[in-house]
Write an enzyme that holds these catalytic residues in place. Structure first.
Site, PDB file in Angstrom:
ATOM      1  N   ASP A 196      92.305  22.478  68.653  1.00  0.00           N
ATOM      2  CA  ASP A 196      93.552  23.275  67.858  1.00  0.00           C
ATOM      3  C   ASP A 196      94.233  22.175  67.102  1.00  0.00           C
ATOM      4  O   ASP A 196      95.359  22.251  66.821  1.00  0.00           O
ATOM      5  CB  ASP A 196      94.413  23.815  68.894  1.00  0.00           C
ATOM      6  CG  ASP A 196      95.235  25.181  68.501  1.00  0.00           C
ATOM      7  OD1 ASP A 196      94.878  25.545  67.304  1.00  0.00           O
ATOM      8  OD2 ASP A 196      96.128  25.454  68.985  1.00  0.00           O
ATOM      9  N   HIS A 231      93.907  35.208  68.178  1.00  0.00           N
ATOM     10  CA  HIS A 231      94.917  34.731  68.743  1.00  0.00           C
ATOM     11  C   HIS A 231      95.915  35.435  69.415  1.00  0.00           C
ATOM     12  O   HIS A 231      96.488  36.464  68.949  1.00  0.00           O
ATOM     13  CB  HIS A 231      96.118  33.841  67.735  1.00  0.00           C
ATOM     14  CG  HIS A 231      97.233  33.298  68.024  1.00  0.00           C
ATOM     15  ND1 HIS A 231      97.164  31.853  68.296  1.00  0.00           N
ATOM     16  CD2 HIS A 231      98.543  33.934  68.147  1.00  0.00           C
ATOM     17  CE1 HIS A 231      98.406  31.702  68.730  1.00  0.00           C
ATOM     18  NE2 HIS A 231      99.330  32.766  68.420  1.00  0.00           N
TER      19      HIS A 231
END
Lengths: 317, 434
Positions: B315, B189
């Protein structure tokens, strides 16, 4: 004496959540109505009965002496029953209580709710769950519509107009709901708006608000008719956004020297509460060019105007 | 009973799209013994084993089941938000036959025993395949490397600290280097938490108007640039978990051109929505990383088209009402997406922004390749994880009907064209839209 105001202006919406979305006529209508209340407020008999029987709740999630008392006085002068509720941040578990509060309040059948909240958009969220009229008394860094209206009323009384004036808004634009509402209102009314601040205190994208951006006071104040100073919160002075109070005051604090960059008859405003010696020097704040005390007076009148104009739209009115 | 039927299946008269070999033909697909037997024109009902369930797929697509490379499931620790059971029902209805679950659970998936727990729990309760990613650092704290070798052996398909970035460059460098020895994929991330600060949405005019603090694109590119330099030092396989802006694409382009083993994903939200969809503080559109400008969205779609973006993932991040029905700045980020990923993606196909083959490749073949999984293809001998899609079927999304435990979809009441009408996992039909 209980004569209805001459102005029959009605704000044809249920809530006042922001200046955004108001038309020029809406703003003028509110300012005209406020003018009448200025006169009323200077009389001995200040009471009206247009809100008689109505319940107004001032729901403040953030303490505010000035705005809350101004709304309280405004409601009472129009004859409403006014209740103040201060919801401490510590006593509420984030958010949950916002909806819970809405449910509780609905059961009390208020007619008008005046809300201040520390989070942008919170007043709108609350309004969507409530059956009464909602007035935004400041939400986060988003809007503070009655402050912008009282600023406009003050300017109009002293300059006779708003259109064509150059207004410099100086200081912590980034965190300021007052600045956002002022910019939208002044642009709508045809003023030329300038923001003056160190870049760390300007929101990225501000140039798209239709304002001129200046980084120093000489450039920013030059030719200004109105100089509006904004409060700088203490926690933002210690190196996070600006290095220190003395550096900030040196470059962006309004003193007589910097005020001289503006037009000779320029007027100084501040939404309060002031940090004397941080964003504004006492000599300027208390000086002949200052409108700061008059802003407070206009505050009550403008809030009466907003309450009156919204109440004309309430059911069974 | 139909749903547990292990009879052979013939998906007849379909448009067969197999991105693993750029195959797009009219034909039939035969499934038997949990595997794909063959896909070709004219197998016909005559050429199939006795007892075969022949399903007419006229006007429909047959494609590999989707592999969703990034989904948060609440097990262990947050079963109220999502379980393997509920997530897999949502996945099945969305055509996702393999869920790659994230390790930012409680406790974190950072030791082999937890990987084992997840795999057993999923085996017992999920109706689709589930593979976990494991943490890069113990407790997702960004300081000590996990047992990458043992975790991989236990079944972790990749390594990530979920929605946290490993900010210590030394830790990241060592993790990348060590992972390289095990040919493990590091999924990162890319958001510098200091630059994110108190920001809650994309930095710019819109955030300024809403009075919300912005997150600059540089929060992403600074971290991505750093990572690319570290990948160059270590030679590891690196995958940017969720890129959102045009500037990141430039960084990726340079990395790929330099021959680094770098890949990237974009979420379905970032390729179909932009910051304006937040409207007046819609918290279901508060995401991490945040939705960006329309120009960024367009560039992401373009990058998907030319292969710079390898993967599209959901996601999936279930959040309950209590964490979403609050002021925007206080709301938890995240949106569910397992069930809507394909339908949302088909919007781009219908508007000619992306080719169907490209979309399906990014949702099946590429994830399989990156993770070393056997799916993502319709080749003979591959596991029979297959979806049948009616590409034109119009429907309106009703959040209440979604199978996830939480209903935080950014597509509520969206008018969509196309949906999965049958999902087959290991040769069994586990979902049918009727």
């Amino acid at each position: 004496m209980n004569i209805a105001p001459k102005s029959s202006f009605v704000l044809s919406r249920r809530h006042l959540l922001g200046i955004e979305g108001l038309s020029r006529d809406d703003i003028s209508g509110l300012l005209d109505l406020a003018e009448e209340f200025v006169e009323l407020n200077r009389q001995i008999e200040k009471k009206r009965s247009s809100l008689r029987g109505r319940t107004q709740i001032n729901l403040f999630f953030e303490p505010s002496t000035r705005t809350q008392s101004s709304f309280e006085l405004a409601g009472k002068r129009l004859g409403a029953d006014v209740m103040n509720m201060l919801v401490g941040v510590s006593s509420m578990r984030k958010g949950e209580t916002l909806i819970d509060t809405a449910i509780t309040l609905n059961a009390m059948h208020p007619d008008i709710l005046v809300v201040r909240h520390h989070a942008s958009g919170a007043v709108e969220l609350l309004a969507s769950k409530l059956e009464c009229s909602v007035i935004n008394a400041g939400d986060g860094s988003h809007e503070h519509p009655t402050q912008a209206l009282l600023d406009a009323a003050t300017i109009r009384r002293n300059k006779g107009r708003i259109e064509g004036l150059t207004v410099a808004i100086c200081g912590d634009i980034l965190h300021s709901r007052v600045a956002r509402s002022d910019i939208i209102l002044l642009n709508c009314m045809g003023a030329r708006v300038r923001v003056v601040a160190p870049t760390t205190l300007l929101p990225p994208g501000i140039e798209r608000f239709g304002v001129e951006v200046a980084r120093d006071m000489r450039e920013g104040l030059s030719g200004a008719d109105i100089v509006m100073m904004l409060r700088l919160q203490r926690e933002r002075m210690n190196g996070s956004f600006v290095p220190s109070v003395s550096e900030y005051f040196n470059y962006w604090g309004l003193d007589e020297k910097k005020l001289a960059f503006a037009k000779p008859n320029a007027l100084v405003m501040h939404p309060g509460p002031m940090n004397r010696g941080v964003e504004i020097d006492s000599i300027v704040a208390d000086g002949a060019q200052s409108l700061i005390r008059e802003q407070v007076e206009m505050g009550v009148a403008v809030r009466m105007a907003v309450l009156e104009a919204l109440s004309r739209n309430l059911p069974n009115a | 009973m139909m749903l547990s039927d292990r009879r052979p299946i013939l998906l007849a008269n379909a448009r067969i799209v197999d991105p693993s070999r750029d195959l797009d033909i009219a034909g039939d697909l035969l499934i038997a013994d949990g595997m794909i037997r063959e896909a070709k024109r004219g197998i016909g009902a005559a050429g199939v084993p006795e007892g075969t369930d022949v399903i007419d797929c006229r006007g429909k697509l047959v494609a590999p089941g989707l592999i969703d490379m990034r989904a948060f499931i609440g097990e262990p620790g947050a079963a109220a938000r999502e379980t393997f059971a509920s997530a897999s029902q949502a996945a099945a209805a969305g055509g996702v036959t393999t869920i790659i679950c994230q390790p930012d659970t409680s406790p974190a998936i950072d030791d082999p025993a937890t990987v084992d727990f997840v795999l057993r729990r999923a085996r017992d309760t999920a109706i689709v395949h589930v593979h976990p990613m494991a943490a890069i650092t113990k407790g997702l704290e960004g300081s000590e490397m996990t047992e990458i070798g043992l975790l991989k052996a236990a079944g972790a398909v990749a390594f990530t600290d979920g929605d946290k970035s490993v900010t210590d460059a030394q830790v990241m460098r060592r993790a990348l280097t060590y992972a390289g020895d095990f040919d493990a994929l590091i999924v990162h991330h890319t958001e510098d938490p200091d630059l994110v600060g108190d920001g809650v949405m994309n930095e710019g005019e819109f955030a300024a108007r809403l009075g919300l603090l912005g997150i600059p694109k540089a929060a992403e590119t600074v971290m991505l640039e750093r990572d690319i330099r570290l990948v160059a030092l270590s030679g590891a396989r690196y995958h940017a978990a969720s890129v959102t802006c045009g500037e990141s694409l430039e960084v990726l382009r340079r990395a790929k051109d330099a021959g680094l083993t770098v890949t990237a994903a974009a979420s379905i939200n970032h390729i179909t929505l932009n910051e304006n969809d937040i409207g007046s503080y819609r918290t279901f559109l508060k995401l991490s990383p945040p939705l960006r400008a329309e120009d960024d969205r367009k560039r992401l779609v373009e990058a998907l088209g030319n292969g710079l973006i390898d993967v599209v993932m959901s996601d999936h991040n279930p959040q309950d009402v209590e964490t979403k029905r609050v002021p925007f700045a206080e709301a938890s980020p995240g949106a569910i997406g397992l069930e809507t990923m394909l339908a949302a993606g088909l919007r781009l196909v219908h508007s000619d922004e992306i080719e169907l083959m490209t979309l399906l490749r990014a949702m099946s073949t590429r994830p399989a390749e990156l993770l070393g999984l056997p799916g993502g293809t319709l080749r003979s001998g591959a596991p029979a994880d297959v979806i049948v899609v009616d590409p034109e079927l119009p429907w309106v999304l009703d959040a209440a009907e979604l199978k996830s435990k939480c209903k935080n979809t950014p597509f509520d009441e969206a008018r969509l064209s196309g949906r999965v009408v049958r999902t087959i996992v290991a040769g069994r039909t586990i979902y049918e839209y009727v």
